[in-house]
Design a protein around this motif. Structure first.
Motif, PDB file in Angstrom:
ATOM      1  N   ALA A 155       8.680  17.499  -8.533  1.00 40.02           N
ATOM      2  CA  ALA A 155       9.647  16.434  -8.804  1.00 40.02           C
ATOM      3  C   ALA A 155       9.366  15.210  -7.949  1.00 40.02           C
ATOM      4  N   TRP A 156       8.963  15.423  -6.702  1.00 40.21           N
ATOM      5  CA  TRP A 156       8.626  14.306  -5.802  1.00 40.21           C
ATOM      6  C   TRP A 156       7.463  13.494  -6.364  1.00 40.21           C
ATOM      7  N   ARG A 157       6.429  14.190  -6.815  1.00 40.82           N
ATOM      8  CA  ARG A 157       5.270  13.487  -7.364  1.00 40.82           C
ATOM      9  C   ARG A 157       5.624  12.782  -8.669  1.00 40.82           C
ATOM     10  N   ARG A 158       6.455  13.424  -9.500  1.00 42.58           N
ATOM     11  CA  ARG A 158       6.870  12.788 -10.751  1.00 42.58           C
ATOM     12  C   ARG A 158       7.654  11.507 -10.465  1.00 42.58           C
ATOM     13  N   ASP A 159       8.509  11.567  -9.457  1.00 39.09           N
ATOM     14  CA  ASP A 159       9.277  10.377  -9.079  1.00 39.09           C
ATOM     15  C   ASP A 159       8.354   9.247  -8.652  1.00 39.09           C
ATOM     16  N   GLN A 160       7.349   9.563  -7.845  1.00 42.52           N
ATOM     17  CA  GLN A 160       6.407   8.527  -7.420  1.00 42.52           C
ATOM     18  C   GLN A 160       5.660   7.930  -8.612  1.00 42.52           C
ATOM     19  N   ASP A 161       5.256   8.769  -9.544  1.00 38.40           N
ATOM     20  CA  ASP A 161       4.576   8.268 -10.738  1.00 38.40           C
ATOM     21  C   ASP A 161       5.480   7.346 -11.547  1.00 38.40           C
ATOM     22  N   GLU A 162       6.778   7.689 -11.622  1.00 40.31           N
ATOM     23  CA  GLU A 162       7.713   6.836 -12.354  1.00 40.31           C
ATOM     24  C   GLU A 162       7.929   5.513 -11.644  1.00 40.31           C
ATOM     25  N   LEU A 163       8.001   5.533 -10.320  1.00 40.35           N
ATOM     26  CA  LEU A 163       8.129   4.292  -9.557  1.00 40.35           C
ATOM     27  C   LEU A 163       6.897   3.408  -9.738  1.00 40.35           C
ATOM     28  N   ILE A 164       5.725   4.034  -9.760  1.00 39.49           N
ATOM     29  CA  ILE A 164       4.487   3.287  -9.994  1.00 39.49           C
ATOM     30  C   ILE A 164       4.531   2.626 -11.371  1.00 39.49           C
ATOM     31  N   ALA A 165       4.964   3.370 -12.378  1.00 31.00           N
ATOM     32  CA  ALA A 165       5.021   2.837 -13.745  1.00 31.00           C
ATOM     33  C   ALA A 165       5.969   1.653 -13.844  1.00 31.00           C
ATOM     34  N   ARG A 166       7.041   1.648 -13.019  1.00 28.77           N
ATOM     35  CA  ARG A 166       8.007   0.543 -13.029  1.00 28.77           C
ATOM     36  C   ARG A 166       7.656  -0.550 -12.024  1.00 28.77           C
ATOM     37  N   ASP A 167       6.500  -0.436 -11.388  1.00 26.17           N
ATOM     38  CA  ASP A 167       6.047  -1.386 -10.358  1.00 26.17           C
ATOM     39  C   ASP A 167       7.053  -1.469  -9.208  1.00 26.17           C
ATOM     40  N   GLU A 168       7.525  -0.304  -8.769  1.00 21.85           N
ATOM     41  CA  GLU A 168       8.500  -0.233  -7.680  1.00 21.85           C
ATOM     42  C   GLU A 168       7.971   0.576  -6.489  1.00 21.85           C
ATOM     43  N   PHE A 169       6.680   0.746  -6.421  1.00 21.82           N
ATOM     44  CA  PHE A 169       6.092   1.526  -5.331  1.00 21.82           C
ATOM     45  C   PHE A 169       6.085   0.700  -4.042  1.00 21.82           C
ATOM     46  N   PHE A 170       6.359   1.370  -2.908  1.00 19.94           N
ATOM     47  CA  PHE A 170       6.253   0.728  -1.592  1.00 19.94           C
ATOM     48  C   PHE A 170       5.921   1.796  -0.559  1.00 19.94           C
ATOM     49  N   PHE A 171       4.929   1.477   0.291  1.00 18.57           N
ATOM     50  CA  PHE A 171       4.491   2.408   1.339  1.00 18.57           C
ATOM     51  C   PHE A 171       4.064   1.601   2.546  1.00 18.57           C
ATOM     52  N   SER A 172       4.527   2.008   3.717  1.00 20.68           N
ATOM     53  CA  SER A 172       4.091   1.366   4.960  1.00 20.68           C
ATOM     54  C   SER A 172       4.199   2.376   6.099  1.00 20.68           C
ATOM     55  N   VAL A 173       3.138   2.463   6.909  1.00 22.47           N
ATOM     56  CA  VAL A 173       3.176   3.308   8.091  1.00 22.47           C
ATOM     57  C   VAL A 173       2.348   2.636   9.179  1.00 22.47           C
ATOM     58  N   ASN A 174       2.756   2.845  10.421  1.00 20.32           N
ATOM     59  CA  ASN A 174       2.075   2.210  11.544  1.00 20.32           C
ATOM     60  C   ASN A 174       1.168   3.188  12.270  1.00 20.32           C
ATOM     61  N   ARG A 175      -0.035   2.730  12.523  1.00 22.88           N
ATOM     62  CA  ARG A 175      -0.929   3.375  13.464  1.00 22.88           C
ATOM     63  C   ARG A 175      -0.933   2.537  14.745  1.00 22.88           C
ATOM     64  N   TYR A 176      -1.202   3.191  15.852  1.00 21.16           N
ATOM     65  CA  TYR A 176      -1.128   2.512  17.150  1.00 21.16           C
ATOM     66  C   TYR A 176      -2.451   2.685  17.878  1.00 21.16           C
ATOM     67  N   ALA A 177      -3.054   1.564  18.242  1.00 17.20           N
ATOM     68  CA  ALA A 177      -4.328   1.568  18.943  1.00 17.20           C
ATOM     69  C   ALA A 177      -4.089   1.308  20.428  1.00 17.20           C
ATOM     70  N   PHE A 178      -4.580   2.220  21.247  1.00 21.16           N
ATOM     71  CA  PHE A 178      -4.476   2.120  22.711  1.00 21.16           C
ATOM     72  C   PHE A 178      -5.876   1.897  23.276  1.00 21.16           C
ATOM     73  N   LEU A 179      -6.051   0.808  23.992  1.00 18.55           N
ATOM     74  CA  LEU A 179      -7.296   0.554  24.713  1.00 18.55           C
ATOM     75  C   LEU A 179      -7.032   0.819  26.189  1.00 18.55           C
ATOM     76  N   ALA A 180      -7.778   1.750  26.774  1.00 20.28           N
ATOM     77  CA  ALA A 180      -7.579   2.141  28.163  1.00 20.28           C
ATOM     78  C   ALA A 180      -8.926   2.188  28.875  1.00 20.28           C
ATOM     79  N   THR A 181      -8.884   2.051  30.185  1.00 25.83           N
ATOM     80  CA  THR A 181     -10.105   2.144  30.976  1.00 25.83           C
ATOM     81  C   THR A 181      -9.918   3.195  32.071  1.00 25.83           C
ATOM     82  N   ARG A 182     -11.043   3.820  32.412  1.00 27.17           N
ATOM     83  CA  ARG A 182     -11.030   4.788  33.501  1.00 27.17           C
ATOM     84  C   ARG A 182     -11.047   4.040  34.832  1.00 27.17           C
TER      85      ARG A 182
END
Length: 262
Positions: free
Chosen positions: A235-262
């Protein structure tokens, strides 16, 4: 925790995600932050299909060295194929939690989407510190899955599917703790940046597109382990497919880059 299995098919699927435009842009930013220089010795922990390692090996040049490490044989094989034309590059099987490498052997190290899978992160960072030379650089990038904004018609069902997905990680929220952990291991954190994976509309060739397929397959296989009804995954995948068909898809996630020195 039920980890992903990286066989040859999974390695090909991951490589397709890594070749999508938003992950290509992430790779360029990682290289900018790490700033490899000609002649340097650089370690890529969790080398995967070798795309980042290939770029780094070209930048360090024939006088440098690029060593890739991965605990999945299929990934080692994929990286070896990609790096075959670069004699300064080598790949070996190994674990981030126990680096079978000499002390102070590298000028820099990079690990993208690796440490969130490592059960003993403190030991892994101690190992990272050990193999770097004094002043050596470490660039670590991981996702905090609490930052995920993913539109769904049934948010509660989305939460259940994502809770199942979290189960494949040792720590799905590592970045929030990574700064103090790095300092405890002896590093100085120089810079922290957000690297967003944003798809405000559906694109099949994208990080979001690849992750939707990966999460669907993982949740379908592991639903019982995490108390998730298999019908909910459908059902989750079907919902996503329906949102895609209606041009209502949205996805955002953050990755975090850490620069460190010894």
């Amino acid at each position: 925790m039920s980890q992903l299995t990286f066989d040859e098919a999974a390695a090909r699927s991951l490589e397709a995600i890594y070749l999508s435009p938003d992950v290509v842009a992430q790779r360029a930013r990682v290289i900018d932050l790490l700033a490899p220089r000609a002649g340097e010795q650089i370690l890529d922990i969790g080398v995967g299909p070798g795309l980042l390692a290939h770029d780094i090996a070209r930048l360090v040049g024939p006088a440098g060295r690029m060593v890739g490490l991965d605990n999945a044989p299929a990934m080692v094989a994929a990286a070896e194929r990609r790096l075959a034309d670069l004699p300064q590059a080598s790949v070996r099987q190994g674990d981030a939690g126990g680096l079978d490498l000499p002390d102070e052997a590298f000028d820099a190290a990079v690990a993208t989407q690796v440490y969130e899978y490592v059960p003993d992160i403190k030991q892994a960072l101690v190992e990272l510190h050990r193999v770097l030379r004094p002043g050596g650089r470490a660039l670590i990038l991981d996702t905090d899955w609490r930052s995920l904004v993913w539109h769904a018609s049934d948010p509660a069902r989305m939460d259940r599917v994502l809770a199942c997905w979290d189960g494949h990680l040792a720590d799905p929220h590592l970045p929030a703790k990574l700064g103090p952990l790095l300092r405890q291991a002896g590093f100085e954190v120089r810079r922290v940046e957000i690297v967003p994976m944003l798809s405000p509309r559906w694109q099949s060739v994208s990080y979001a597109g690849g992750m939707m397929r990966t999460i669907h397959d993982y949740a379908r296989t592991n639903a019982d382990r995490f108390g998730l009804d298999a019908d909910e995954v459908v059902a989750w995948r079907r919902d996503q497919d329906e949102l895609i068909a209606r041009d209502e898809f949205f996805f955002s996630v953050n990755r975090y880059a850490f620069l460190a020195t010894r």
